[in-house]
Design a protein around this motif. Sequence first.
Motif, mmCIF file in Angstrom:
data_model
loop_
_atom_site.group_PDB
_atom_site.id
_atom_site.type_symbol
_atom_site.label_atom_id
_atom_site.label_comp_id
_atom_site.label_asym_id
_atom_site.label_seq_id
_atom_site.Cartn_x
_atom_site.Cartn_y
_atom_site.Cartn_z
ATOM 1 N N SER A 1 5.810 1.430 -1.242
ATOM 2 C CA SER A 1 6.479 1.117 0.414
ATOM 3 C C SER A 1 5.568 2.289 1.459
ATOM 4 C CB SER A 1 7.881 1.244 0.661
ATOM 5 O OG SER A 1 8.721 0.790 0.020
ATOM 6 N N GLN B 1 1.975 1.423 2.926
ATOM 7 C CA GLN B 1 1.658 0.998 4.444
ATOM 8 C C GLN B 1 1.623 1.334 4.748
ATOM 9 O OE1 GLN B 1 4.916 -1.689 3.231
ATOM 10 N NE2 GLN B 1 3.833 -3.628 2.958
ATOM 11 N N TRP B 2 2.428 2.619 4.647
ATOM 12 C CA TRP B 2 2.719 3.237 6.149
ATOM 13 C C TRP B 2 1.389 4.044 6.243
ATOM 14 C CZ3 TRP B 2 8.035 6.747 4.213
ATOM 15 C CH2 TRP B 2 9.419 5.720 4.145
ATOM 16 N N VAL C 1 4.161 13.441 6.364
ATOM 17 C CA VAL C 1 5.377 13.089 5.398
ATOM 18 C C VAL C 1 5.223 12.173 4.838
ATOM 19 C CG1 VAL C 1 6.654 11.914 7.619
ATOM 20 C CG2 VAL C 1 7.996 13.408 5.913
ATOM 21 N N PRO D 1 10.537 -10.377 9.020
ATOM 22 C CA PRO D 1 9.984 -10.151 9.905
ATOM 23 C C PRO D 1 11.199 -8.833 9.957
ATOM 24 C CG PRO D 1 12.227 -11.013 9.323
ATOM 25 C CD PRO D 1 11.418 -11.192 7.769
ATOM 26 N N TYR D 2 10.136 -7.854 9.416
ATOM 27 C CA TYR D 2 10.139 -5.937 9.608
ATOM 28 C C TYR D 2 8.931 -5.620 9.878
ATOM 29 C CZ TYR D 2 13.163 -7.219 5.096
ATOM 30 O OH TYR D 2 14.176 -8.133 4.230
ATOM 31 N N TYR D 3 9.700 -5.182 11.555
ATOM 32 C CA TYR D 3 8.403 -4.954 12.142
ATOM 33 C C TYR D 3 8.745 -4.140 13.052
ATOM 34 C CZ TYR D 3 9.819 -9.884 13.961
ATOM 35 O OH TYR D 3 10.093 -11.282 13.429
ATOM 36 N N ASN D 4 9.180 -2.893 13.507
ATOM 37 C CA ASN D 4 10.322 -2.127 14.986
ATOM 38 C C ASN D 4 8.855 -1.221 15.465
ATOM 39 O OD1 ASN D 4 11.934 -0.633 15.679
ATOM 40 N ND2 ASN D 4 13.352 -0.891 14.443
ATOM 41 N N GLY E 1 9.844 1.306 16.945
ATOM 42 C CA GLY E 1 10.331 2.696 16.274
ATOM 43 C C GLY E 1 9.522 3.326 15.366
ATOM 44 N N GLY E 2 9.280 2.084 14.574
ATOM 45 C CA GLY E 2 9.211 2.567 13.338
ATOM 46 C C GLY E 2 7.330 2.120 13.025
ATOM 47 N N ARG F 1 5.667 1.779 10.081
ATOM 48 C CA ARG F 1 5.757 1.536 9.037
ATOM 49 C C ARG F 1 7.102 -0.380 8.159
ATOM 50 N NH1 ARG F 1 8.803 7.279 8.629
ATOM 51 N NH2 ARG F 1 6.944 7.988 8.614
ATOM 52 N N GLY F 2 6.799 -1.305 8.898
ATOM 53 C CA GLY F 2 7.429 -2.329 8.558
ATOM 54 C C GLY F 2 5.758 -3.296 7.616
ATOM 55 N N GLU F 3 6.725 -4.495 7.241
ATOM 56 C CA GLU F 3 5.643 -5.482 6.531
ATOM 57 C C GLU F 3 4.084 -5.625 6.356
ATOM 58 O OE1 GLU F 3 5.826 -5.912 2.939
ATOM 59 O OE2 GLU F 3 6.856 -4.135 3.236
#
Lengths: 1059, 501
Positions: B56, B59-60, B108, B278-281, B283-284, B287-289
């Motif tokens: 993961s 991706q970040w 980080v 649906p992994y998006y935000n 706030g991050g 850090r989504g897909e």
Amino acid sequence: MVLSGSYQNNQFYKPKKRYMQLKIKFCMAMALLLCLFSHAYAQSLRVTGKVTAKASGEPLPGASVSVKGTTIGVTTDVVGNYSLNVPKTGVTIVISFIGMKPIETVVTQAGVLNFALEDNANALSEVVVVGYGTQKITTISGAISTVKSEDIHRLNPVRVEEALQGQASGVSVVQSGSPGSGPTILIRGIPSFSGNEPLVVVDGVFQSTADLNAINPEDIESLNVLKDAATLAIYGLKGGNGVVVVTTKTGRKNQKTQLGFTANYGVQQVANTIGVLNGTEYAAIINEGSVVSGGNVIFPNLAAIGVGTDWQKQIFHTAPMQTYSMNATGGSENVTYYLSAGYLSQGGIVGGMDKSLFDRANFTANLNFQLTPKLKFIVNANDVVLYSKGVQENSFNSIIGAALNFDPTVPVLNTVPNTVGKYGFSNNILSEVYNPLTKLDNTYNYNIGNKLYGKFEFQYDVIKGLKLTSRFGYTKYDDNSKTFTPLVFYGPQNVDNTMAADGSTVTGAHNSVSHQKASNFGYSWESFANYDFTVKKNNHFDVTAGFSLQRSSGNADGASRQDVPYNSWDFADFSAATGVNTATNSAAQTGFYYQYFHRNVSYFGRLNYDYDERYLASFSARRDGSSTFGLNKPFANFYAGSLGWVVSKESFFKSDFVNFLKIRGSYGTSGNDNSSPQYRSISTGGPDYGNPVNSNGYNFDNTFYAGSTLATQANDNLAWEVLKQGNAGFDITFYKNKFSVSADVWKKDVSGLLFTPFQSAYVGTIPPPAANIGTTTSKGIDITLSYNETFSKSFRLGNSFSFTASKNLVTATNLDGSAKIPGGGYFNGQSQNVTLFQKGFTPAYFYGYKTQGLFQTQAEIAAAPTQAGAQPGDIRFADVNGDGKIDASDQTKIGDPFPSFTLGWNLTASYKNVDFGMFTYASVGNDVYRAYERNQTYTNKFRSVLGRWTGPGSTNDATTPRYSFLDPNSNIRVSDRYVEDGSFVKIKNIQLGYTFPSSITKKVFKSVRIFGQVKNVYTFTKYSGYDPEISNGGILEVGIDRGAYPQARTYAFGLDIKL
Amino acid sequence: MKKKYIKVLAIVVLTAMGTSCTKFASFNPVENFKITDLQYLKTESDYRTMAISVYSPLQWLNQMQPIGDIASDNSVAGGESASDVLPLQQIDDFTLTPVNSTLADLFVSAYEGINRANYLTQFKAANPSGEAITFAGKDAMYGEVTFLRAYYYFALVRMFGDVPLFADKRIDITVSGTLKRSPKADVYKQIEADLNSSISVLPAVQVQKGRITKYAAQALLGKVYLYENKFDQAAAVLEPIITSGAFSLVANYASIYTAAGENGPESVFEIQYTNNSPYYNWGGATRGEGNYAIQQNGIRGINGSSTLAAGWSTNLPTQNLNNAYAAGDQRKAVTCLDIEAYKNANPSLNITYQVAPYKNTGLYSGKYQPHKGETSGQVELNYLNNFRTLRYSEVLLMAAEANNRATAPNDAKAQGYINQVRARAFGDALHTVTSTGTTLRQAIWDERRLELGMEGDRFFDLVRTGQAASKITGFVTGKHEVFPIPNDEVVISGLAQNPGY
């Protein structure tokens, strides 16, 4: 009512049988009492008379006339008459009525005795509800503020907190304008960056400030605010932030039924608007900005533009506000009741009633049953239905934010052929800020909630003075909400369109509907004993001991689905939507669920002692266990003690001027368990967004695979926050009881503040566990002053002032003091944070650059500390650390959202049948940060831009730098340019009432009063925005004006009827 | 009698309470339905699921790519204004300070990856409950884990130089503030060890595209050796990739960067993104897909019927990069998308757009543009574009450089490799490099810029090859070879700052 009927038939009219059973159980005590009664009855003499109010001369129905030290007593009838059999001559009878000063007189013979009661201006003999008991106000050595039902009634508040603002000293309330929304409420300073809300106790049952939205203020008899350690320690862990004790109305024994009806209807409107540019001004400034930046003239024909659209006018509406309340109070020998029904409906001024509203219906039954002479059963039952709708608030792209920032050259309605959309659009602003009417039109949501709360309570008088109480309190709140996000067309070139100009759906876009249901249940079971006894005449003891179990829990689930038919709210429902998840769209149907719980167990005790009500002492202790603590520290102990001296009771104290003087002091601890249980958990699945944001899983060739990680760390030593508070104060009444002053100075030190420490970044994104590391210190002064005067029988004047001041300082955050909690985030071209909770500063202070005027010339820039990108006309920022360059380390304190002090002034006056009330509230020294300016190239500008720098010497005001599309100097960074003095004096409420003479109404009504009211009459302030009183929830959000929902000015008319 | 009654009552109540209440206040994570460390890593599935999350943080790290060009002569930060994307502006202008949220986030993120890998290696032999869990393919799975740890350490060492080094366990807050920076050489030693370990256990082909293969580990190790100036080893580890015949250069350079071209014949290692989740935000955002860096590259307010979608005009290629391409090089139009030229060449598309408001170059990164239909949900955050992290053409160029700079140089081989890349670029064999020695070396370095432009490698290449000071305006030798250690790590963790910051 139905309930009470059936109980009566079954149980209450069989006192003799009950009596016998009890007699067997407690034979000794009963026999003694029986002997006493029968003996006394034999020599009785009959006294009759009338009780009236001294000031008005009106009879007082329901006044109590009783023989002191016995249970013998009656209440006056509807015209104030009583008839009492007194056991023998020489006994003292007490005549009392709520809100009046009781009279004691010795009966020497049978006959007629009339009494005229005086208003209880200084309330000295009143009894105050404290934790697990009541206490006579004169014998209290702690610090308590009180607000009475008549002051609440006069204000006609939506929420209870409104009545605390400026009326209860030591309580800070920063209100919000959005219908039904909660204010920021702080009791005595700011101990922490979050979780500062006081505990709310309604008739002995624990609630939270969030629950105050559900209480009908008309049902409240009194609000007591417990402030110091002496009064809080018995609440232990729960009491750290102070306690608001709400006591609701009850009936009295042998009180004839009294029916009351009150109605109030008003219209609300926005009090003022913010100065933005009109169409022509906007076009001219955009042209200038573009040309200065080397671009083209955007609006070649300025003359054709005109004033354009005032978007603020378009979104603000007048909205109705109405309240209705009916109640019945009364009682027989064995049953007393207070029944009420209330309805409140407040429309929102932003968008009007269709889009923004808060409705509440309350149904209350407070029933007391005297099951046997020793056993009392109390049922309080409340049902509340809540309904609300809301609009987006508090950001540059909220409804207000859009109205302030949207292009004024755009017409209200869309006149462009071959485009869908009712309202006009901009061809310049292509994202983020939309026509506020389009946004409003596409806002669809509701939330409907049902709350059931109350208690079942037994009180048992074991022997004289010893009472056992066992109470089961509960709160059940369920709510159900729905939001529909339609496809929207914002303009042909708008990149955020989900609907194209021809009405078709933009590829990949969907409308969606979301549902959520939440269910919360909390209960408490508390049992305690109060033993009140006197030793050797004057040594009076009041001992309390007991235990408490509490559990709060809840769960929520929700689902959302895309593709609502016809893009219509009518069909916005999960069952009607047609979205089905596919390989390329897994968001078509989604759902979630969560649950929580929290348990506490506590033991507590208190000893109150007074000698002749002259020397006072109190000691209390509580031991608390909480399910939120670490494994190693499940329990916490809290103690407090207080001393008081009623100087005026001393024989040497002989003053005609001072009627009462008490000096008191207290010291002790209370706590806080605003934490969650910690453990080393494994998180599995997709991204789980925590703080800091973390995610799981990965995709291989576009197929997502869930992953897992260690997601949390544990701190087994986690414990509670400890608040140590010292308090010293005095209460004095003087000049014929006309003046009274109650003043306190206090100091509060919070240690072990539950704080999430910063950790080294090499630990990764696994969130650090909370630890007890922060400390804060606060000190302050609370003063209440009242002055009441009766000039003649018909003219009375009342004044009460409250003064609240506190100074707060964060003394430690983490071990090295480097940690800071930022808040007050907003966006004006870049994401910024304004507030900070940091060691060495006041909590939630504004943090940014200091300005020092504008650079006038290139030479000035060259001579100044290095400031990247600066040009003449740009803001000169201060080199705070003196290192010769302007960078992040020059950021410093630029303001404080919290006032130095607040002042409330409640003025009441009555002349014959006319009554007048005015409430004024002042907040001094609070700053506001103006964060509603989006500052996009083509968004509208604010009128200050007209005074911009246009050349050397034109202005040196840092709030008006040169205007350009480009901003290499970053004039928009967080700086004192945006900080304004938010001090204000608000006339919050004016009410003028007229009570019809009873000669006209008495045949049908006991009293009829009509009144007119204006709320938020006028605000005296230098602040340029809508309203300098800005609460957005937590303390890190106070004073940040992102286009906050202003409090409405309300013009209302009402009616109070008693029958 | 009374007293007795009260006493009895008190005793009964207190006893009842005392026994039941301590329990009432205690807490067990199971009550919250939480699985804790002691209940996990009990099965093969637990191990495999946990290994997925070691991927993961790849991706970040998406901002490492724009940084690699913005810091160099390839691109400028752009954005809405001078105060937009400040962290990137600082990097662009070399006004870098230790307070830089993008660099702090990369720091980080890489360490989260390392800690996740470490947790698995820590419990390889036995799980937290002390049980040994064995299953077929466990060693190969650990080959992916050690590769990822090596990748994260390599990211750190390239950006920051010496960094704290630990590989024995996942550390927690109790270790916070206690570690010091380890010499770069030690970090490289760990990277080499991890990659060699991966190479020895990984399969050449993985069923799931995007999983680490033996070739990916070899290619990364080859790259690491180049950074260490270990050219002989680099040549040795890269050669088997080429001789395996597992990869080939595609004729159409542009097709590599299309959705259909993902994980293609040229792909050695790609960081995978998808818009299927649906992994998006906000706030991050990183850090989504979905790939956040795509939206950044987009053209502001673009409209019309082209496939391009609007974005934020960040990371704009420079004219300097554009001019570096010779006529006929098919890579030019892909790397440096000239929107005005494209608009004029395609009037039927009715393109309108806003000129980039800040540091406009007229050029956009064509390799990683937002395209319509390639995102979903929160459109800004959810573009599907994979990062082509290691392509076969880079393997060829690395092998060319290694052979050219080896103890016993083999320039003929080096020419062969670079000319494969050039032949594809021009679609003919007329643009071959025939030079040798240092001229050839410079040709290879220049070719890397052309071939890998806007793929996030340029700045690190310039530093590695000692060309940074001569190519980058504002670059200070002895300071800017590495970025500053994030300020919080200096303040909270007590790490020494890099010189000059």
